[in-house]
Every structure is written in C-alpha cells, then in structure tokens.
Design a protein around this motif. Sequence first.
Motif, PDB file in Angstrom:
ATOM      1  N   VAL A  31     -71.511 155.950 -64.997  1.00 25.03           N
ATOM      2  CA  VAL A  31     -71.791 156.035 -66.435  1.00 25.03           C
ATOM      3  C   VAL A  31     -70.531 155.685 -67.218  1.00 25.03           C
ATOM      4  O   VAL A  31     -70.551 154.898 -68.172  1.00 25.03           O
ATOM      5  CB  VAL A  31     -72.273 157.454 -66.794  1.00 25.03           C
ATOM      6  CG1 VAL A  31     -72.404 157.591 -68.283  1.00 25.03           C
ATOM      7  CG2 VAL A  31     -73.569 157.755 -66.089  1.00 25.03           C
ATOM      8  N   PHE A  32     -69.439 156.208 -66.725  1.00 22.38           N
ATOM      9  CA  PHE A  32     -68.167 155.940 -67.403  1.00 22.38           C
ATOM     10  C   PHE A  32     -67.906 154.427 -67.448  1.00 22.38           C
ATOM     11  O   PHE A  32     -67.598 153.849 -68.491  1.00 22.38           O
ATOM     12  CB  PHE A  32     -67.069 156.672 -66.634  1.00 22.38           C
ATOM     13  CG  PHE A  32     -65.696 156.394 -67.095  1.00 22.38           C
ATOM     14  CD1 PHE A  32     -65.235 156.887 -68.315  1.00 22.38           C
ATOM     15  CD2 PHE A  32     -64.829 155.629 -66.344  1.00 22.38           C
ATOM     16  CE1 PHE A  32     -63.963 156.627 -68.739  1.00 22.38           C
ATOM     17  CE2 PHE A  32     -63.552 155.360 -66.775  1.00 22.38           C
ATOM     18  CZ  PHE A  32     -63.111 155.862 -67.967  1.00 22.38           C
ATOM     19  N   PHE A  33     -68.097 153.808 -66.303  1.00 25.72           N
ATOM     20  CA  PHE A  33     -67.858 152.358 -66.280  1.00 25.72           C
ATOM     21  C   PHE A  33     -68.818 151.636 -67.209  1.00 25.72           C
ATOM     22  O   PHE A  33     -68.461 150.676 -67.894  1.00 25.72           O
ATOM     23  CB  PHE A  33     -67.998 151.841 -64.851  1.00 25.72           C
ATOM     24  CG  PHE A  33     -66.767 152.006 -64.026  1.00 25.72           C
ATOM     25  CD1 PHE A  33     -65.687 151.187 -64.219  1.00 25.72           C
ATOM     26  CD2 PHE A  33     -66.665 153.006 -63.088  1.00 25.72           C
ATOM     27  CE1 PHE A  33     -64.537 151.348 -63.466  1.00 25.72           C
ATOM     28  CE2 PHE A  33     -65.528 153.173 -62.340  1.00 25.72           C
ATOM     29  CZ  PHE A  33     -64.450 152.339 -62.525  1.00 25.72           C
ATOM     30  N   ILE A  34     -70.050 152.130 -67.244  1.00 27.96           N
ATOM     31  CA  ILE A  34     -71.014 151.466 -68.134  1.00 27.96           C
ATOM     32  C   ILE A  34     -70.495 151.506 -69.563  1.00 27.96           C
ATOM     33  O   ILE A  34     -70.483 150.499 -70.279  1.00 27.96           O
ATOM     34  CB  ILE A  34     -72.393 152.134 -68.028  1.00 27.96           C
ATOM     35  CG1 ILE A  34     -73.006 151.873 -66.647  1.00 27.96           C
ATOM     36  CG2 ILE A  34     -73.324 151.608 -69.104  1.00 27.96           C
ATOM     37  CD1 ILE A  34     -74.330 152.547 -66.450  1.00 27.96           C
ATOM     38  N   MET A  35     -70.006 152.659 -69.945  1.00 29.25           N
ATOM     39  CA  MET A  35     -69.488 152.762 -71.322  1.00 29.25           C
ATOM     40  C   MET A  35     -68.354 151.766 -71.526  1.00 29.25           C
ATOM     41  O   MET A  35     -68.299 151.030 -72.515  1.00 29.25           O
ATOM     42  CB  MET A  35     -68.981 154.176 -71.563  1.00 29.25           C
ATOM     43  CG  MET A  35     -70.089 155.202 -71.631  1.00 29.25           C
ATOM     44  SD  MET A  35     -69.385 156.810 -71.881  1.00 29.25           S
ATOM     45  CE  MET A  35     -70.883 157.798 -71.894  1.00 29.25           C
ATOM     46  N   VAL A  36     -67.470 151.691 -70.526  1.00 27.46           N
ATOM     47  CA  VAL A  36     -66.347 150.759 -70.624  1.00 27.46           C
ATOM     48  C   VAL A  36     -66.859 149.345 -70.882  1.00 27.46           C
ATOM     49  O   VAL A  36     -66.498 148.685 -71.860  1.00 27.46           O
ATOM     50  CB  VAL A  36     -65.538 150.807 -69.318  1.00 27.46           C
ATOM     51  CG1 VAL A  36     -64.567 149.656 -69.253  1.00 27.46           C
ATOM     52  CG2 VAL A  36     -64.818 152.126 -69.198  1.00 27.46           C
ATOM     53  N   VAL A  37     -67.762 148.939 -70.002  1.00 25.34           N
ATOM     54  CA  VAL A  37     -68.273 147.574 -70.121  1.00 25.34           C
ATOM     55  C   VAL A  37     -68.947 147.390 -71.462  1.00 25.34           C
ATOM     56  O   VAL A  37     -68.746 146.383 -72.158  1.00 25.34           O
ATOM     57  CB  VAL A  37     -69.242 147.291 -68.960  1.00 25.34           C
ATOM     58  CG1 VAL A  37     -69.941 145.982 -69.184  1.00 25.34           C
ATOM     59  CG2 VAL A  37     -68.496 147.291 -67.655  1.00 25.34           C
TER      60      VAL A  37
END
Lengths: 477, 108, 167, 644, 470
Positions: free
Chosen positions: B70-76
């Motif tokens: 989820v964290f990476f999704i937010m980053v992207v």
Amino acid sequence: MIPILLIAIPLVTGFAAFFINTDKGAKIWSLLASIITLAIAVAALCEANTSSQLSVNAEWLPALGAKLSLSMDGMAKMLCLLTAVSLPLVFGATYKNTYNKPGNFYGLMLLMQAGLLGVFLATDALLFYFFWELALIPAYFLCSTWGGEKRIQVTFKFFIYTFVGSLLLLIGILYIYFKTPDSSFSIQSFYNTKLTDGQQFFVFWLFFLAFAIKMPIFPFHTWQPDTYEQAPTAVTMMLSGVMVKMGIYGVIRWILPVFPAAVVKFDQLIIVLSVIGMLYASLIAIRQDDVKRLIAYSSIAHIGLMCAAIFSSQQVGMEGVMIQMFNHGINVIGLWIVADAIEQQLGTRKFSELGGLAQRAPGLAILLVVMILANIALPLTNAFTGEFLMFNGLFNYSIWMAFIAGISIILAAVYSLNMVQKIFYGRTMPATEYANDANGNIQFVLALLAVAILVLGVYPQPVINLTHDSVQAVLAK
Amino acid sequence: MPIQYYLTLSAILFCIGVAGALTRRNAIIIFMCIELMLNAVNLMLVAFSKMSPAVEVAGTNGGTDAQLFVFFIMVVAAAEVSVGLAIIVMMYRNVHSIDVNFLNRLKN
Amino acid sequence: MDITQILFWILSALALFAAIMVLVSKNPVHSVLWLIVVFFAISGHYILLNAQFLAIVNLIVYAGAIMVLFLFVIMLMNLNAEAEPQKNNWMKIIGVVTGGLLLWVLVSAVRSAADMSSRTATLKTGDIGLIQNLGKVLFNDYAVPFEISSVLFLSAMVGAVVIGKKD
Amino acid sequence: MNELVYLVPLFPLLGFLINGLCRKQLSKSLTGIIGSGSILVSFVISTILFWQVKSNGALPVDPLFTFIDAGSFKIDFAFQVDQLSCLFLLIITGVGFLIHVYSTSYMHDEEAPHFARYFSYLNLFVFSMLLLVLGANFVIMFIGWEGVGLCSYLLIGFWFKNDNYNYAAKKAFVMNRIGDLGFLLAIFWIIEKFHSADYAIVFANPQGTLSPADITGITLLLFVGATGKSAQIPLYTWLPDAMAGPTPVSALIHAATMVTAGIYMIARSNILYTLAPSVQAVVAVIGLATAVFAATIALKQNDIKKVLAYSTVSQLGYMFLGLGVGAYTGAVFHVMTHAFFKACLFLGAGSVIHAMGGEQDMRNMGGLKKYMPVTQITFLLSCFAIAGVPPFSGFFSKDAILSAAMQSNMLYYVIGVLGALLTAFYMFRLYGMTFLGSFRGTHDQEHHLHESPKAITIPLVVLAALATVGGLLGIPEVFVKDSNWLEKFLAPVFAGSTALTQAKPAEGNSSMELVYMFVVAAIIVAVIAFAWSKYKKYEKTTEPETGLGKVLANKWYVDEIYDAIVVRPLNALAGFLKNVVEKSGIDGFVNGVGRFVQYSSRQLRLLQSGLAGNYILYMVLSIVVLFVIFWNQTQIVQFLENIF
Amino acid sequence: MNAIIISAVWGVIMMFCSFLVKNRGSYRHIAAFGLLTLLVANIMNSKGILLFDIDDHNMFQFNSFGLYFNSIAIFSTLVYVLLTGKEMEKYGKYTAEYFTLIFFVLCGVAVLSAYNNMLMLFLGIEILSIPLYILTGSDKKNLKSNEAALKYFLMGAFFTGIMLMGIALVYGGTGTFNLEVVRSTAKANGSSALSFLEVAGLIFVFVAMAFKVSAAPFHFWTPDVYDGAPTVFTSFMATVVKAAGFIAFLRLCEIKVIETGVAVDKVFGINWQLLFAVLIVATLLVGNITAVFQQSVKRMLAYSSIAQAGFMLFALFSLNDLAREGILIYAVAYSLATIGIFAILVKMKDFTFEGFNGLAKKQPVLAAACTIFLLSLAGIPLTAGFFAKYYMLASVIKTGSYLWLVILAVLFAAVSVYYYFRVIQAMYFKDGDALTEEVTPSFKTGLILLSGLIILVGVMPTLVLNYLYF
C-alpha cells in the motif's frame, strides 16, 4: 557439389548483375551465366543417380533439425535441365527487347532461376519452403516493375494468392515435422512418418492448396491469365514454362509419398476438378481475343491433364507427367516467344487486329505452326508421347474420365487452329500490312525449339528413362 | 468483521471510480476517480493484511508486506500525479480546456 | 453489535456516499473536497484495522499533498460548474451500467471464492501496522524496491520539469 | 531385303524435307521432279515388296526402334508388310504418283515457294499415309492417322488467303479429331487389355483376352474413328467442304487414299469385328445409310466437285456396308477400284475446271465433249465404272459387296441397289451437264476452252484404263471357279474371320445371284439412258428448287442442324464461362474477398473514435466479457471442439 | 542487477550532462557509450560476473533468458540511438533529459526481465510507463502530441488501477506477492489449492499486461499514441518497450498460468489457453484489418505493431520452449525491422503512402533497406521475420490443439502482406518524387548493416538462439 553450383551460380551472378548498368553488359553477363548453369545441368545428366556429386548434405539449423540437403534424382535432373535450358532460350529470344534498369531485370531473372532450381533440388522441407518463396519474390518484382499497365494490382493479387498457399504449406510442413520420429525436416523422415488417416486428410489439403494454387488447378486459376497477360513476356515464359512445374513437382515429391491414404481418398475429387478445369479452360480459350490469354488458358488445360494423370496414380500416367513437364515447358516457351515477337513488332495482341501474317512473316508462321501442333499434341511432336501416356493412365483409372478429358483434345484443336488462322491466315490487316519476318534471334531460338520438339516427339525414350527411377520411387510408396 | 465485507466495500469503491472515469469528461475528475480506484485497492490490501486465518504460506512476513505494498502504491500514485497534472496543465496551456474529448485529432 | 462494527458501517456509508458525490458534483472543487472525505473515511478504516502508519500516511500524502495539488491546479485553471464539460446522458447511463457490470463481476468473484467465507479481518488488534515493524521489513526485505522506486521519482521529476516548464 | 520397307516412307519424307526447307531456292520444275520422283521411287519399291509378299507371304516384322517404353507396356516403331498393306502401298504410291505428275501442271500458276510448299505437303501426306498402312501396331497407325489429318488440313487451307477455305480446313481437322478421340480411347482399351498394341499380339487370339463387352467397346470406338476419317454419318460433312482444296488434293486425299483409311483400319482389325456381330450390324447400317443419303444429296448439286464429293461419301458408305456384312475383301476391292475411277473423275473434273478457268458450276458448262475429247472419254469410262456397268471395275467390286449384303440381309441388298441406281443417275447427270449439250458459259470462257496438257491427260488415261479393267482382279466365283485372284491374295489377312464364319456356304444359290446381278445391271443401264437423254438437252433454269429438291439442294440442312445443336450452343457456353463464370463468378469471389477485407477495415476503424472516454468504456466492457467467457469456458471449449 | 543499477546511474549522468555538457550533439554519443557499457555489464551479469553484491531478498530471479532478452533490448536501443538519436534534437531543448528517460525505461526493462515479485512487476511497469508518458508529450507545441500524452496517461493510470486490483486479489488468494507460491498444504488437498480470488486477480493482471503490450481489445491507446507521439519516440515505444512488456507477460504466465493450471485444472478446469486465444484472435483481427485502410504509413505501422503483438501472444498461448526461443527471435526481428523503418520514416517529409512514391529512384538505398525491413515484418523467408513467425506458429502446432488458430493467423499474415507491400509498391512501382531530408552516408551504412543483420538472422536464427544456452 553440382547442386550447390546450380543454385550458387545464378544466385551470385544475379546479385552481381544488379550492379551492371549498361543494357548490353547485363544481357551478355546474364546470358553467359545462364549458359554456364545450363552446362552444369547437362553435366548433372551424365552423373549416375547414385553419384555423390549429385547430393549435398550439410548442417544448417541443427536445433531445428533442418539440414542444407540437396540431391538430384531423375525428376530433379529433368526439371533442373528444363529450368537451365529455358533461361538462355528466353534471353536469346528476347535479346532485342530493352528494359530500363536492365541490370535489375536480368539480376532478378537469375535470382528467380536460383529459387526454382532450389525448389527442385531441396530434399529438406524447410529448405524447400525457403526456395519456394525465394522464387516468388523476384517474380513479384519483375512483373510489377516491367509489366503491362494493370501490372501492380494483378501481380499483387498473384503474390497474395500464392503467399496464402505457401503459408498453408508451412503449417502443413510444421505439422508433419512435429509428427516425425526424429523431429527433422528431411524428406526421408517425412516419408517415414506414419500419419493417421484423420491427420492425413487434414494436412493433405494444406499441402495441396499451396500446390494447386501454383499449378494452377481450377478453381484457383484466376490469377494466372491476368498475370501472364500483364507480366513482361520474358517473365511469363519462366512463369508458365517452369514455375507452374513447381506445383506439379510438389505434388509428386511431397504429397503422393507422404499422404497415401489421403490421395486414395481424394483422388476422385481432384481428378474431377482437374478435368472440369481442362474443359473449362479450353472452352474459355476458344473465346479469347488475346494471344497471351489464349496461351494462358491452354496452359491451364494442359496442367489440369497433368494433375489428373498424377492422381490417377498409374505408372503410365506418371511417366507421361514426367515427360510432359519437360515438353510442356519448352512448347509453351515457344508459344510465348511467338506471342512476344508479334507484340514487340506489331504492338498488338488482339486477334481482331491481326491476320494474314503468313504472307509477311512466313518463317514465324511455319515455326508457330510447329509449336501449335505440339500444343495440340500431334503425333511425332513431343507433347504426343506425354499426353498419350497421361490419357492412358487416366483411362486405366476411369474410362469416363478419359473420355470427358479427351473432349479437351478436340477443343484444343479448335482454339489452337483459331489462333493460327486468326494471326497468320486470311487477308492482312492494317496492323500487319507492313510487318516483316521475326528477327534472327527469335527465329533461331524457335528453330532450336522446333527441332527439340520433333526429336523428342520421334524419340522420347531418353526422357522416359531419365525419370523412370523417380516414378518407381513415387509409386513404391 | 467478515473479510468479505471489506472486499465488497472496496469493490464498490473501485467500481464507483471506474464509473466516474467513464461518466466524466473533465481530465482532472477522471484522474481523481483513478485515485479513488487506487484507494479502494489500498483498503482491500490492508484488509487482507489483517485477515485471519491468513492464507498460510512460507517465506512471508504475515500481513506486513501487504501494508508496505500500500505504501508503495501511494508513492507511485504521488509520482503519477506529478506527471499527470503536468501533462494536463500543458494541454490546458495549449487549448485552454481540460475536456478529454476536446482534443480529437487522432482517430480511425 | 459493538462500537467497532457501528463505526465500520458508518465509515463505509460515508465513504460510499462521498465517493458517489465525487462523481455527481458539478463543480470540480466540490469533487476534490468529497474525495478528501473519502480519504478520511478510508483512513478511519485503516485505524479500525489497526494500521495507524498507513492511516497517517494516507492523510498526509493523499489528503494533504495530492489533493492540495489537485486543488491548486483547479484553482489555477479556475474551473467551475459552468466551465465543466458534460457528457450526454446516454454516455453517463452507459458508464454507470458498465461500472455496475464490473461490480457484478468483482462481487461474484469474491463470493465464488469459497475459502474467503470463513475468514475475518481482525480489528483493533495486531501490531503489524505499527511503524517499527513496517520499518524493519521495509529496510530489510523491501530495500531494493524502495531504492528502485527512487528511479521512478527521478523520472517523474524530470518529466514534470520537461513537460511543465514553460519555454 | 526387309530394309526396303523403311525406304518406302523414307523417300516421300525426304521429298517433304527438301521441298519444305529449300522452297525459296528450288525452281518449280525441280520441285516437281523431286516431289513426284520420290513417290515414283517408293512406288517402285512397293512393287518389289508386293512381289515378295505375293511370292512368299507377309514379311516378318522387325522394330526400327522402341518408340515408347512406359514400363507397363512397350510400343515399337515397327512396320508390317502383309498382303493388305502392300496392296494399299501400291494404291497410295501408284495413284499418288499419277496425281503428283498431274499436279505439276495443274498447280503451275502458283509462284515457286507456294508450289514447293504444295509438293512438300503432298509428300508429307504420302509419308503419313504410308505410316498409317505400314504400322505394325495401332499407335503407329494412329501417328499416320493424325498425320494425314494434318496434311489434309494444310492442303485444304492451301490458299490460306481465303477465309472460307481456312474454315473448311479447320472443320475437317476438328471433325477428324472427334473421330480420333474414339480411336485413341480404343487404343487405350486395347493397351489396357493386352499391354501392347501390336497387331500380332492383339489379333492372335482376341476372344481369349477380351470379354464380349470389351470387343464391342473397342470395335465401336474404332468405328467412331473410322466415321471421322472416312466421312460417314454423322461426321461426313467435312468432306464436301474439303473440296475447297486444290482438285488434285481432292483426288488424292479425299477420294483415293486418306478417306479409305477407315476401311483399312477395320479391315485390319476384321477379326475383332467378326467377333462383334452387333457392331458389324451398326457398321453396315451406318454405311448403307450414308451411301443412300449422300447419293440423294448428290442428285441436286450443281458444283461439279461437290457432286463428286458426295459420290465419294456414298461409295465409302458402300465399303462400310461391305465391312459390315463381312465382305472384307469386297470392301478392299472397292477401295481399290474406287481409287482408280474416283481419282480419274476428280482429275477429269480438275481438267475441266482448269479449262473453264476455275469455273466449277456445271450449269455454266455443257458441250465440252468437242473441246476436250481425252478428258471426256476417260471421264465417261470412269462414270461407267462407278455406275457399276459390267464389265467395268465398279461392277465387280460393288457386286462383291452387294452379294455379300444379300446373303446377310435382303433389305441391305435392296437399299444398296437403290443407292447404286441413284449413283448411276447423278453420275450421268454430271456427265451430261458437263460434256453433252451445248456450251452455257460466257464467251471468253468458251474462247480459251482447250484440251489440257499431257501432264494432265496421261494420268487420266492411265487411271481410266485401270478403272476399266481393274475389276478383273476380282471376278466373282459365280462366273468362273476360283477366278477371284484378290480373294485368294488377301485370304491370309482375313483368315481369322473366315475361320469364324465357316457356317455360311461360300456360294449359296449362285444361279439366283447371277439373275439378280444382271437384272440390276440392266436397270442401271436403263437409268443411265434416262439420265443421258434428260441432261443431253439441259437448259439453265432460273426458277429455284422447290420441295424435296430444295431440301436436297441444301444437303438436308445437315450443316445448319449441326450448327444449331452443337456449334452455337458450345460458343454460347464458352462465352458464358468467359464473361460470367470466370469474371463475375470465380474471379469475382477472389476479388470479393479482398473487397470484403477493405470494407470491414473501413468499418472496424470507426471503433477508433478518438475519444478516450469511449476507449476506456470499450476496454472495461471487454474485461467483463473476458470474465463471462472465462466462467463459461468449458461450454465454449466444447463448442469449439465440435466445430473444428 | 548490473543492468538495473548502471542504467539508473547512467540516467542520472545524462541528467547532469544536460547542464554540464553544452554541445547538444554530443549527448547521443555519451548515451551510445552508456548503452555500450550497459550492454557489457549485462553480458557480464549473464556470465555470472556481478558488479554489485546486493541481497534482493528474492525480489529478483535472474536467469539467462531474462538477461539475454535484456541484452537484446539494450542492443536494440543502441541501434535505435545510433540510427535516430539525432532526431531527438528536433523536439525542444531537453535532449539530454530524453536520453535520461530512455535510460530509466531501460532500467524498467531490466526490472521486468527479472522480477520475481508482484511489487517489482508493478514498479517495473510504472518505471516503464511514466517516462513514456513524458516522451509522448515531449513535442509540447504539437496538439497531437498533447492529445496522445493525455490519452496515454489517463488510460495508463486507469490500467495501473486495474493491475493493482488484480495484484490485491492475487495476494488475497495466496497471501504473498512472490510469483512462485509455495503452497505448503496446497497441492496436497485439491480444492484449497488456490482460491478463486487468485484466478480472478490473475485475469485482472493479465488484462493490465495485455493493455501494456497493446493486445486487442485493450489496444485502443496504441494507434493514437503511436501516431501522436514524436516519431522518434514512437519507434522506441513500439519496439523495445513493447518487447519488454511481452517478456514480463511471458514471465508472469510461465509461472502463474502453469502452476495454477496444473494445480487446479481438475477443480475449476481452468483453461487459460481459451482466454489467450480470444486475445489473439481479437488482436490479429483488429491489427491487420484496420491497418489495411490507413493512409498514413506511421499509423499503419501502429496498427501493424498491434498485429505483430497478436503473433507474439502465441508465445503466451503455448508456453513451451519454442515459445521462449520464439519470443526472443521475435523481439530481435520485430524490434530491428521496426526501428529501421521508423528511422527511414523520420527522414520522410510526408508520412502518407503517397509520400513514398518513387523513393526507389531518389534514394535507392533507403528503398532497398525499407523493403527488407518490410519483408521481415511480413515474415517472408530469408528475413528474420520469417523465423519469428515460424517459431510462433511452431510453438502452437507443437501443443497439437487449436490448429484453427494457426490457420487464422496465417490468413491474417496474408492480409498483413497487403499493407506492407503497399509501401513497397509506392517506393518502386509508382512514380513521384518522395521528399526526404538530407541523408548522411553514415546513416545509409547503418541501414545497410541493419538489413544485413536481419537477413543474417533470417538465414541463421540459431546465431541468436545459441547464446541463450551458454
């Protein structure tokens, strides 16, 4: 060694020819090249079939099980000879014609010859397919660069038509390839593959369609008259003299031994198609007003007979097909030469504008008559032996087929004599009023052909003996 | 709380986002709807991360990696937004509209 | 029916309502605001699921940063209800129906997953959502992706410059 | 000594080659000498051969080389000289030589190259005809068979500037081809059964190998071939048109030799026919029908050559009648006598036409008796011969056939006699209109009427003599015991058949036969007298023919009928195929595929509407569709497997 | 790992060049050099020489296949830069940045050729896509470029969402993002082997991947974007990027399809082949048929790239060794030929078919090279394209089922000849004066070498493949 030379020489000289700019230079160069090829083809005749000179077997794509394997048996020898003979004849007869970009023209011609020779020599399915296409591409460029006014569409249709066929062929080849025990493309393992009837019935058509389009068999023939009409005559000679033999050769070499069950199952159908084609083409030929189209349709009729004879799978018929492949080649080339001579000189191919040429060009007239007699398979012309044997085979298959097919003999007489009469007899027309006889080259080449026609007509046995072994091999399967 | 509630909820949110992308012509709104879809996915992932009994598989760190995803999704998403808005602004500069159907030169 | 469940239902209802409002509101600004509401509701869910870190990040990054960026852009273009381009109703209906179809697909997928029926999402408990756990995993197992995402950011940055810069 | 056989055809071939290749260089006289000389040489050789055969039977066959060896069967290029073939050799070379000589004068107006072309064709014809009769198997016979067809084509169309001539030539060739197809199929049939086409093998013991059905089929097909070549119903119409060719050609090819090839073939394979009585009946009926039918037409023709042409057809009919009733000797006998008198008649007609400056219509002739006596005398003798007046040759040969017909079926005999009477009538109508009465032509025609030169008259005299005395070769048994030399000479050839037909008593009630014979002869004389008196004072009339006369004058409209039921439908069909089936049908379909692709391209690209919204819509929808497909995949896979 | 890091680093280097190096002409040389080093590094990697010792915690799974493809991609990029790098200077002053982005894309390619974890797949796809959005829009004043960028971006983002949904569902079903799922208890007792969530998720992921490789019916962005983007970048997108997408897709399928298929075909009777068959038919149909009617060569090539994708999908359909080799050959053949054609296209003044009329007379070399490229695309023997198609067809025929699919493909291949040869006809058989920009001898040499390479591969495909087994 010989097979390599046969392919390499036209290939190399062909590429070299692209860089020759002068008309004369290109002509001399390509004429020499083709004569050398011819010499080698003749040399091949002298070799015994078992001779190691006649077969090459080198690695090509080991991963795929495809080898660079070429070899010559009687049939291959005969067809290579035909291919090798025809090109010098064509060059000689059209020596006076001039093309823009002569280098490219003659180069492509030589490349096409290389492809044709390859097709006849290859004993590896993938290699065969390669050459099959390689022969097509130069033809495409030749026709649509130097052809008549409708050349582009017509040639394109021809190309796509045959391309579809060859792609189906590719599928068929792959299908069998995966069925082969040693997963190799070599013709031997193709022969040894045991396919179930179901598989045969399916793959047979993939192969046959490709060959049928090339031959062409009714009803896949419609590309042919247009192409022959539009293509430059030199190319048409190669197309109808040699290239159509690719299809017949393919059937004999790749279909009969590989799909025996399918052949037995479908021979009726195919023979019927071929016979219909014969009558159909002959009838249409009767009504043609264009020399080239007439010859094209008559060629379709002859090919139909060959196909029927093949599928009657009688030894007699097969012998006939063999000899006829050669004879039809030289006869039809002769006819095209005459057609070309007329068109080059008078600028028309319409019967309605021709007539009375016999008074102006007696030499051409007599030679044409010889060609025409060969075309209607008169005894003591070469075609008689072939057609006699083929009809004989067909008769043994079914008397009724032989009878119906025989009607085309009569029709052949009708349209062939029509041609002679409309072009050479009767009163002269404005177009032919001041015509004079064909030039020396043409008459010389035609005379050569006429001699060949008569000699082979009186003494056909050598050709029969040449191809005897192939026939045995095919029928043994 | 049954996991399927969360799944259904995020599915609905996701589809609302899709519907939004389909019904609006304003590029920015469409973009926002896509963000909505991403959030629906995030919600689903977090729900999975807390699922019990978890699908037992070796060599994972329980639900942590889901939450990190989820964290990476937010980053992207953040990165995409910067580029996306830049593109939209560029287009607005040229045609003074952010209607996705306004520019329609490329067709057929 | 304890408090968490009530909260779950409220947050869900809020989230859905707000999401729908994002679609229907004519004025882009309102859409943005409604979207922020959605984000808040979702963050609420995170907290319910005891994923505090994500809840906070969600608020800071999305509601805080991204949405503000959206607002800036919208303001900068001073878009409003009047300027808002409208699809004709047919397209809208078709769009909604299509979304509904996709929903049907998803839901039926979820329901046909038999093994999910018995499972639950544990609320309020568990510490995997805590920042130290996440941090450990992130900088051990997920170090490589973390670094690689920097490439993503670089390209986004370059891109924003290339595209956005006036010249 | 056997090599002589090969010399026989060799010389005409040489003549052909020399005249053909050097036609530009050779002078006319040289050409003529080469042309006729080559034939003369082979005539001499033939006579030598004849004596050999006469003294010590048929010469052994030894192949020159293997023509075709197709594994399953083998065909030699071999010649066979027995009584039958050497008889034909004499006729061909002998009559051929006379006609060559005749031609040297007749064709003298042609300029040199064409003159040489003419002689080369003529030599080629003799060559092919010799092949035909010399061949030791059916294939060689077929080669000659087609060869003579070709030569007749070339010679009929010799004056190729005139399109009608070309059409006549083409018609002749094509109609022959129809027959040839039958012949060819027969050959295949024989090869299939015997794995050989050699006479020796085929005729040795046919009933051993062939089933009755086979025999019937083969003989019928052979007969089809014969009808084509020998101008029998239904394929006779080319012969009258063939008169377009130069008159000597008509004499040689279309009267004396080529047209009798059919009789030769059947006589050659007599044993097969004897084994197939039903086919024999067919042959007899067709022959008889042709004889009478053609005779009726001849009654009303005014073109001198046309009359002779139809009389040829009719005489050929008699020969087939003979073959049909098993009188093979009689048929061959009639071939020989017919060769004499018909050649003579044609040459005489040629000489008349020559004198009349190309005029062929008898209505413009008359009274030529005093201008060209030699022609007239020879012509008269031949007329008697053909009419069958004793003791001219025709009488004996025709009688040989008719008596055999009487023995097999009285009706044949009656009709045959009727035909004979018609023959007598129209021949003397011809004679009367041409030579008796007063000249009806224009003045300048009359002005240079003259007797023809020696080169023309000498052959006439020779042939007339032969026509007069030729009959003595076959005096019927009823007069003098075993006086029929020909019968005895040919006996070996027909031995097989006679062995099979021993049942019939050789001479039935000879006294009855004699009575019939002389009654008929008397009637014939009466008819001749009537015709003579009728056409002695023939006057040119302008009122058109009416009723039956009109029908006869128009040859029973057979050409028109053929045109209506064969030619035009075929042309229409061809046109239909060319313009409709080929263009719109097959090619239309091929191009249609291409057009369909372009059309669907034009439609499909509309999906690419350029609106991002729609794109996303399509894609989401396809996601849904994919899911649906996925859920029902088992059914779909089933369905696909059912199709493919 | 070498490639990933070095490409990223070199991207940064290019970034710095943009203000350190003034001469814009030299950028592409630096880039070319960078690509060379990249190539070397990657080959070292495949030879087992690792420059960096990093524990990726099973995020990556480097194998010879992926690395080899990586080299191919880098090589194609090198060819691309050498042939058409100059053209980039036409679009704004950001040449160096463009190279930066290209290097980042290569980084994404490297990730995609070796990923072993859904997260890396996701990141890789994003690293691949975001620079492309920018390159597409790089011609800022050109409305077509804007439109293309916007469409590409919106749809790309949308399908990112779809993919994420898929990944989430897969996670729900398997409890991990790793590709290989160690189903501890799974395989033993049938139905629990995998949850339907995973299957549904996979479908979503496949759809997203299908979008990336522009397989119909998820191709809609392709024609517009390829058409609108600056030609030089279209060339890059259509070749390297698309091939990379296929490699990623293939990797996904090889693991997921095979294991799920094996795990449960009794349970659900999953038949992924049907799904791919549908995609293949749709793609071939749309690509080939629509290309027929195009008037602009550029747009025709866009559709033809869809058609080619249809052929590449066969690899995913049959998933056997032939498919693996085939996709490599296809990547080489298709990329090289397309790069070549675009290199010629950017030299043309007029992108319509008429624009090519009579090119053979004015620029024989260009025409000849173009012909060879087109023949290769059409799959005529003696060109690499033939073996590309050959392997694809062979891989399907080897599976023994779905022969009708092969026949269909072949018929469409014949259709493709129609539009490829239209260009040849225009160049050789039609009269006209094709306007081109000035063509440097070096460019011509490059083309000749490239066509030579294509023919070499066409005669000896094993030259390419043998490296795979070192």
